[in-house]
Design a protein around this motif. Structure first.
Motif, PDB file in Angstrom:
ATOM      1  N   LEU B 233      -0.611 -48.122 -59.583  1.00 13.64           N
ATOM      2  CA  LEU B 233      -0.295 -47.123 -58.561  1.00 13.64           C
ATOM      3  C   LEU B 233       1.205 -47.123 -58.338  1.00 13.64           C
ATOM      4  O   LEU B 233       1.829 -48.176 -58.232  1.00 13.64           O
ATOM      5  CB  LEU B 233      -1.016 -47.446 -57.254  1.00 13.64           C
ATOM      6  CG  LEU B 233      -2.541 -47.390 -57.356  1.00 13.64           C
ATOM      7  CD1 LEU B 233      -3.170 -47.840 -56.039  1.00 13.64           C
ATOM      8  CD2 LEU B 233      -3.005 -45.988 -57.712  1.00 13.64           C
ATOM      9  N   ARG B 234       1.760 -45.914 -58.285  1.00 10.02           N
ATOM     10  CA  ARG B 234       3.228 -45.800 -58.234  1.00 10.02           C
ATOM     11  C   ARG B 234       3.607 -44.476 -57.602  1.00 10.02           C
ATOM     12  O   ARG B 234       2.790 -43.586 -57.473  1.00 10.02           O
ATOM     13  CB  ARG B 234       3.812 -45.913 -59.641  1.00 10.02           C
ATOM     14  CG  ARG B 234       3.117 -44.991 -60.620  1.00 10.02           C
ATOM     15  CD  ARG B 234       3.443 -45.299 -62.071  1.00 10.02           C
ATOM     16  NE  ARG B 234       2.298 -45.018 -62.922  1.00 10.02           N
ATOM     17  CZ  ARG B 234       2.329 -45.017 -64.246  1.00 10.02           C
ATOM     18  NH1 ARG B 234       3.426 -45.305 -64.891  1.00 10.02           N
ATOM     19  NH2 ARG B 234       1.248 -44.758 -64.938  1.00 10.02           N
ATOM     20  N   ASP B 235       4.887 -44.361 -57.266  1.00 10.41           N
ATOM     21  CA  ASP B 235       5.348 -43.193 -56.520  1.00 10.41           C
ATOM     22  C   ASP B 235       5.678 -42.000 -57.396  1.00 10.41           C
ATOM     23  O   ASP B 235       5.920 -40.910 -56.883  1.00 10.41           O
ATOM     24  CB  ASP B 235       6.560 -43.562 -55.662  1.00 10.41           C
ATOM     25  CG  ASP B 235       6.159 -44.371 -54.440  1.00 10.41           C
ATOM     26  OD1 ASP B 235       5.010 -44.215 -53.989  1.00 10.41           O
ATOM     27  OD2 ASP B 235       6.970 -45.171 -53.946  1.00 10.41           O
ATOM     28  N   ARG B 236       5.768 -42.185 -58.686  1.00  9.70           N
ATOM     29  CA  ARG B 236       5.811 -41.022 -59.569  1.00  9.70           C
ATOM     30  C   ARG B 236       5.101 -41.389 -60.860  1.00  9.70           C
ATOM     31  O   ARG B 236       4.792 -42.566 -61.091  1.00  9.70           O
ATOM     32  CB  ARG B 236       7.241 -40.511 -59.795  1.00  9.70           C
ATOM     33  CG  ARG B 236       8.155 -41.457 -60.501  1.00  9.70           C
ATOM     34  CD  ARG B 236       9.581 -40.872 -60.671  1.00  9.70           C
ATOM     35  NE  ARG B 236      10.486 -41.938 -61.072  1.00  9.70           N
ATOM     36  CZ  ARG B 236      11.811 -41.829 -61.116  1.00  9.70           C
ATOM     37  NH1 ARG B 236      12.397 -40.691 -60.807  1.00  9.70           N
ATOM     38  NH2 ARG B 236      12.564 -42.846 -61.477  1.00  9.70           N
ATOM     39  N   ALA B 240       8.550 -45.684 -62.866  1.00 13.46           N
ATOM     40  CA  ALA B 240       8.475 -46.216 -61.507  1.00 13.46           C
ATOM     41  C   ALA B 240       7.739 -47.547 -61.569  1.00 13.46           C
ATOM     42  O   ALA B 240       6.778 -47.693 -62.329  1.00 13.46           O
ATOM     43  CB  ALA B 240       7.744 -45.255 -60.566  1.00 13.46           C
ATOM     44  N   LEU B 243       3.494 -50.082 -57.192  1.00 14.47           N
ATOM     45  CA  LEU B 243       3.243 -50.552 -55.828  1.00 14.47           C
ATOM     46  C   LEU B 243       2.234 -51.683 -55.903  1.00 14.47           C
ATOM     47  O   LEU B 243       2.434 -52.754 -55.351  1.00 14.47           O
ATOM     48  CB  LEU B 243       2.693 -49.412 -54.974  1.00 14.47           C
ATOM     49  CG  LEU B 243       3.701 -48.420 -54.445  1.00 14.47           C
ATOM     50  CD1 LEU B 243       2.993 -47.188 -53.920  1.00 14.47           C
ATOM     51  CD2 LEU B 243       4.521 -49.065 -53.338  1.00 14.47           C
TER      52      LEU B 243
END
Lengths: 751, 349
Positions: B233-236, B240, B243
């Motif tokens: 899971l990541r912000d882009r 990236a 998370l």
């Protein structure tokens, strides 16, 4: 395979045989082969390298720097600090032009934001300058930094570039109190920092009494005048070469202190000096989009028609200088209501001066207003598109003026059709895909004004029948080298291959400002007028020459086409440009043209581009990960000069909107006022895989009033509408109304 | 930047001799060290460029079916090898979910183990950071932020290890081959990185002069090839850091989990292998309850600092999801978006 992909929407409007064609970039080959010269590519003989030293605190004073250690480093030429700062012709805090902002030229030991210049090191090599900068090891006396919205607000002087802080019409109180229902939405947008691929750079050389600058600028004439004022020079003695910019987006027009320091160093050291900012130095000294907190109150009647729009923005600005993100302007331009108030106040933080960033005001404002519109649509039980149609502004919502043209209804219709909006369930969290992802659809209205600044151009026909256009044209990636040649060719009745553009240098006729989405309209009009002036003179020569087949036609009764003049009523009478010039004994024939808005035009019409953006998102129901699976944007922006460049501008703007919605934002450490993500690894902008499907439609729109070309502008509108459409799609997918950008996955989790 | 000596030894012995000096740093792909030198966080006196050392830029299949990967193998080369990807699919997926194509082309697998944390205070020499400068303090403590550790952190340091690749390696039971002044040795990947404790400046078990020469995957790890995923899971979508992320692998026999592996990224200063969760899954039916229970157990000792509390339930959820997807079967082809919970679109429809 055709090498040209036609736009899906409509047949392009053609002015002549050149404009309207999706020509590839005139400078494309240069760029992809590395031969396009950007500012920092220049290395004049004897050049020294400068490195800027920037503050590592947000507020306080520099108490010490180890200048001896820096000077002693091998290869160091000079170290400038407030103790030996180069003198300027103006006081450091003078602001020579309307667009000037307070900047830092080592005037004292004060630090007013992180990233502020506090010294300049010049050395024989970049490595030596970099190490000497490190050896300076500044010591600070830090004060508590002011961060965030929760500080005492104040009433600013103005908003954006000179707008009043409050504009209103009608009775807001009545519009809200008598409404059948009201909604209130508070949206926050983060500080976003300019990060064009090309960082700010300058190569300064004093030669033969003149100052030569290789530096990217969106406004060569204005920049040259600005530098001249600071330095006490005749503007004609400042020559800026700026043929290519690796992106500008509003950050590369005003003079910044770092550049003045490099220029002064070049003078004092009597050798060329280069300064290129490091990536982390983009976060402070060279403007940014300031943070906003927006409160939007909407009143509606029982049918969902707005009775009041009350849009208030609290904008973060610098502690020492003002630029207020004019976000509430969106309320003045988007939806109809009998009462509208667009107001702003400011909060002072210890940050660099905010400034224009692509769609300044409108980007932040529409990102909030479009969420508020969806909240209202939900309250009214209406489909979001239907809500927008019910509140369609037939005339300018604030002034009541008729629009010069407005095909927004067609944008909604065509965009919705292309997207497949029909059948969208009204309630959220109704759609899933085969993999179990939540699916949501959202819409946002896009709009951006059509300003025109002044521009000048010169057209010259040559003896061989070809032509050259001279103007200080710049191209920051939008395709102006290409589109301007198309306009020029049509104005001169030539093929585009027969027209040379000579630009990129400030000592040519002033090309104005590549900003505000007004460059094609303004400079294009100047070029069109210059070409027309040239053809008029040519026709006069031919008409008054007894040996010409066109003798006696008069200059209003000929047409220019394919390098020949034809009598309008008898096309068997014609003559080539080359023959006319040859018989007249002319090597060249020049005409001049200006581009600007007609003096009274704005009294009669409101000028706006419009569009509608539709977004589909998929959201993991357990993990919150968002993907923007589809974007469709339909835009009406008057006459399209080059559909390929326009599609690129619009889709690029929409991708910026994805970035606004999901990715971009400086993270401030509230304890220190410092920015935590000062690099491309952590300051996220959207990447290709974030934008799998971006479709652009251009809706035909003829505009007889905006300017004689009928061109409106497309550089910024793509950003507007998109962020809100994505936020609304996320609500539709999840039922969660996130009102703080960028939208993070943890806000979508049911924890 | 600070002047440094640049050495490019031809042999491993010369490299070790040169790398043992105080202030020396080994340089391979340079994708992390050079960035830190630019910020001033790393100021080596001596750069020992190991990229020309012979024999470290290839991998070999061992007689027993294991895989020995030279430390200088580029991430892209390893991830795109069909045999490697089919045998250790979660490792290939983890590699391809990391960084960007350009960085993966430059970065080496040995260097991946040696990555520094992306804690912003580590990279900024003007901030206090016990990891960069022992005893200087931890500026991260007290900051509300999402990136910091929820497992194995200490008062002295709450940074996370950024690697995706190492998470898969931890689950696979990889061994790290190390060469140094005292000869060679092998260290379990899960023992290679140190939790911060009171001495966060020591991030690995490497002694002065030691360098990673190879990573070995045991033959038994190939037994997970049919049920292996890495999720992130990541912000882009690309370029990236995680998370939170999870590598999950199962060996399923007769409808029962014969063996399970589960490791997490983005939660600690090292790739976090969840042995308790693995034990709980052994002998269980591969169903949602078992996965949720096991993944939750993996986070039992977790503790949040300001702003990262969501990562604890989120890690449990992504662990359960990775197990669920692993149980469903390794995809026949590498996903279009490696490591993503989204399917993505074919690059060329």
């Amino acid at each position: 395979m055709p090498d040209v992909t036609p736009l899906p929407a409509a047949t392009p409007i053609r002015m002549g045989s050149n404009a309207g064609q999706p020509r590839t970039r005139a400078d494309g080959l240069l760029k992809v082969t590395g031969r396009a010269t950007y500012a920092a590519d220049n290395h004049p003989a004897g050049m020294a390298q400068a490195v800027l030293v920037t503050a590592a605190i947000a507020r306080g004073r520099v108490t010490a720097m180890n200048v001896e250690a820096a000077r002693a480093h091998p290869g160091v030429v000079e170290v400038y600090t407030p103790a030996n700062r180069p003198e300027l012709a103006l006081e450091p805090d003078a602001k020579p032009s309307f667009f000037s902002k307070l900047t830092e030229t080592l005037q004292d030991d004060t630090v007013r934001y992180e990233g502020q210049p506090i010294a300049l090191v010049v050395a024989e090599t970049l490595e030596a300058a970099t190490e000497a900068a490190r050896l300076l090891a500044p010591q600070y006396a830090a004060e508590t930094a002011r961060v965030g919205f929760d500080l005492a607000p104040y009433a600013p002087e103005s908003v954006g570039f000179g707008f009043p802080i409050e504009m209103s019409k009608g009775d807001i109180a009545a519009g809200l109190s008598e409404a059948a229902s009201t909604t209130e939405t508070v949206v926050e947008t983060p500080p976003q920092y300019h990060n064009a691929m090309e960082t700010h750079a300058i190569v300064a050389e004093w030669k033969d009494g003149k100052l030569y600058l290789d530096t990217p600028t969106q406004a060569p004439g204005m920049s040259a005048a600005g530098f001249a004022a600071w330095l006490g020079l005749d503007p004609a003695d400042v020559v800026i070469r700026s043929p290519f910019l690796g992106g500008g987006f509003g950050s590369k027009a005003a003079v910044v202190g770092a550049f003045l320091l490099a220029i002064q160093a070049a003078k004092l050291l009597d050798r060329p000096v280069k300064l290129a900012l490091a990536r982390h130095q983009m976060f402070g000294h060279v403007f940014h989009r300031g943070a906003t907190r927006q409160t939007i109150k909407l009143g509606m009647d029982a049918e969902g028609r707005l009775t009041a729009i009350d849009h208030h923005t609290t904008a973060v600005t610098a502690a020492f200088e003002e630029f207020i993100e004019g976000a509430s302007g969106a309320a003045r331009t988007t939806y109809a209501a009998p009462a509208i108030r667009a107001s702003h106040d400011g909060v002072r933080n210890d940050v660099g001066v905010p400034g224009a960033m692509r769609a300044p005001g409108e980007a932040s404002g529409s990102a909030a207003l479009e969420i508020a519109a969806d909240v209202a649509a939900e309250a009214a039980g209406l489909d979001p598109l239907e809500f927008r149609l019910r509140n369609y502004a037939e005339t300018d919502p604030m002034s009541g003026l008729p629009y010069s043209s407005k095909a927004l209804r067609e944008c909604y219709a065509e965009g919705a059709r292309e997207f497949g909006w029909a059948g969208r369930p009204l309630a959220p969290r109704q759609m899933t895909d085969d993999a179990g992802m939540l699916v949501g659809w959202g819409v946002g209205t896009a709009t951006f004004p059509c300003p025109m600044f002044g521009a000048e151009a010169r057209a010259t026909l040559r003896a061989d029948g070809t032509a050259v256009i001279e103007t200080a044209l710049i191209d920051m990636g939008q395709g102006s080298w290409t589109a301007m040649a198309q306009i020029a060719a049509d104005s001169l009745g030539l093929d585009v291959e027969q027209v040379e553009i000579r630009g990129g240098v400030s000592d040519l006729p002033d090309s104005g400002v590549a900003g505000g989405s007004g460059y094609t309209a303004t400079l294009g009009l100047a070029i069109d007028n210059a070409g027309g002036d040239t053809i008029r003179q040519l026709a006069e020569i031919a008409s008054s020459d007894p040996d010409s087949p066109l003798h006696g036609t008069g200059n209003t009764r000929v047409v220019a086409r394919g390098g020949r003049l034809y009598a309008q009523d008898d096309e068997s009478r014609s003559e080539s440009y080359a023959d006319i010039l040859a018989r007249a004994g002319r090597e060249t024939l020049s005409g001049e043209g200006k581009g600007a808005r007609g003096e009274n035009d704005a009294n009669d019409h409101s000028f706006q581009s419009h569009g509608a953006v539709f977004a589909e998102v998929k959201v993991d129901p357990d993990l919150g990960q968002v993907r923007v699976t589809r974007l469709v944007g339909a835009f009406a922006a008057g006459r399209i000069i080059n559909p390929r460049m326009v599609e690129s501008q619009l889709s690029g703007g929409m991708i910026w909107g994805i970035s606004f919605a999901l990715h971009e934002g400086a993270e401030m450490d509230p304890r220190t006022g410092r920015i935590l993500n000062r690099d491309f690894g952590e300051y996220h902008v959207s990447v290709n895989s974030d934008a799998p499907s971006v479709k652009v439609l251009t809706i035909p729109e003829e505009d007889a009033f905006v300017n004689p070309l009928g061109v409106k502008g497309v550089g910024e509108i793509g950003v507007t509408g998109t962020a809100g459409a994505i936020a609304n799609a996320i609500w539709h997918a999840t039922g969660k109304r996130v009102t703080s950008y960028p939208i993070r996955l943890e806000e979508l989790l049911d924890l | 930047m600070k002047s440094f000596d640049y050495l490019r030894p031809e042999t491993l012995a010369d490299a070790i001799a040169a790398g043992g000096a105080p202030g020396a740093a080994y340089l391979a792909g340079g994708t992390n060290l050079v960035d830190l030198m630019k910020t001033g966080a790393a100021v080596p006196d001596r750069i020992v460029d190991i990229t020309r050392l012979p024999g470290l830029d290839r991998w070999e299949w061992l007689d027993d079916g294991g895989l020995r990967i030279g430390a200088l193998v580029r991430n892209s080369d390893l991830a795109h090898d069909v045999d490697v990807a089919q045998t250790f699919p979660a490792m290939a997926e983890a590699l391809l979910s990391g960084a960007s194509g350009q960085l993966r082309n430059a970065a080496t697998v040995g260097g991946n183990l040696m990555q520094a944390t992306r804690c912003p205070f580590f990279a900024d020499p003007t901030s206090s950071c016990n990891r960069r400068e022992a005893g200087s303090g931890c500026a991260a403590q007290g900051l509300s932020a999402r990136a910091f550790a929820v497992l194995g952190a200490s008062e002295a340091c709450i940074a996370t290890h950024p690697s995706d690749f190492c998470v898969a390696l931890a689950a696979l039971g990889a061994m790290v081959e190390v060469a140094g002044p005292d000869g060679t040795r092998a260290v379990a990947l899960t023992d290679f990185h140190r939790l911060p404790g009171a001495a966060p400046q020591t991030t690995t078990v490497l002694k002065p002069g030691e360098l990673v020469t190879a990573i070995t995957l045991p033959a038994a790890a190939a037994g997970f090839r049919r049920h292996a995923r890495y999720l992130k899971l990541r912000d882009r979508t690309s370029f990236a850091f995680a998370l939170v992320s999870a590598a999950a692998m199962l060996r399923i026999e007769d409808g029962i989990i014969a063996e399970a592996r589960l490791a997490f990224g983005g939660v600690a200063a090292k790739p976090w292998r969840a042995l308790d969760a693995e034990a709980a899954l052994k002998g269980a039916r591969p169903d949602a309850d078992a996965f949720a229970t096991a993944a939750a157990r993996a986070l039992e000792g977790a503790a949040a600092t300001a702003g990262n509390g969501f990562k604890i339930p989120l890690a449990a959820r992504i662990g359960a999801r990775a197990l669920t997807l692993a149980a469903a079967g390794t995809p026949a082809e590498m996903p279009v978006l490696p490591g993503s919970v989204h399917l993505g679109e074919p690059a060329h429809a």
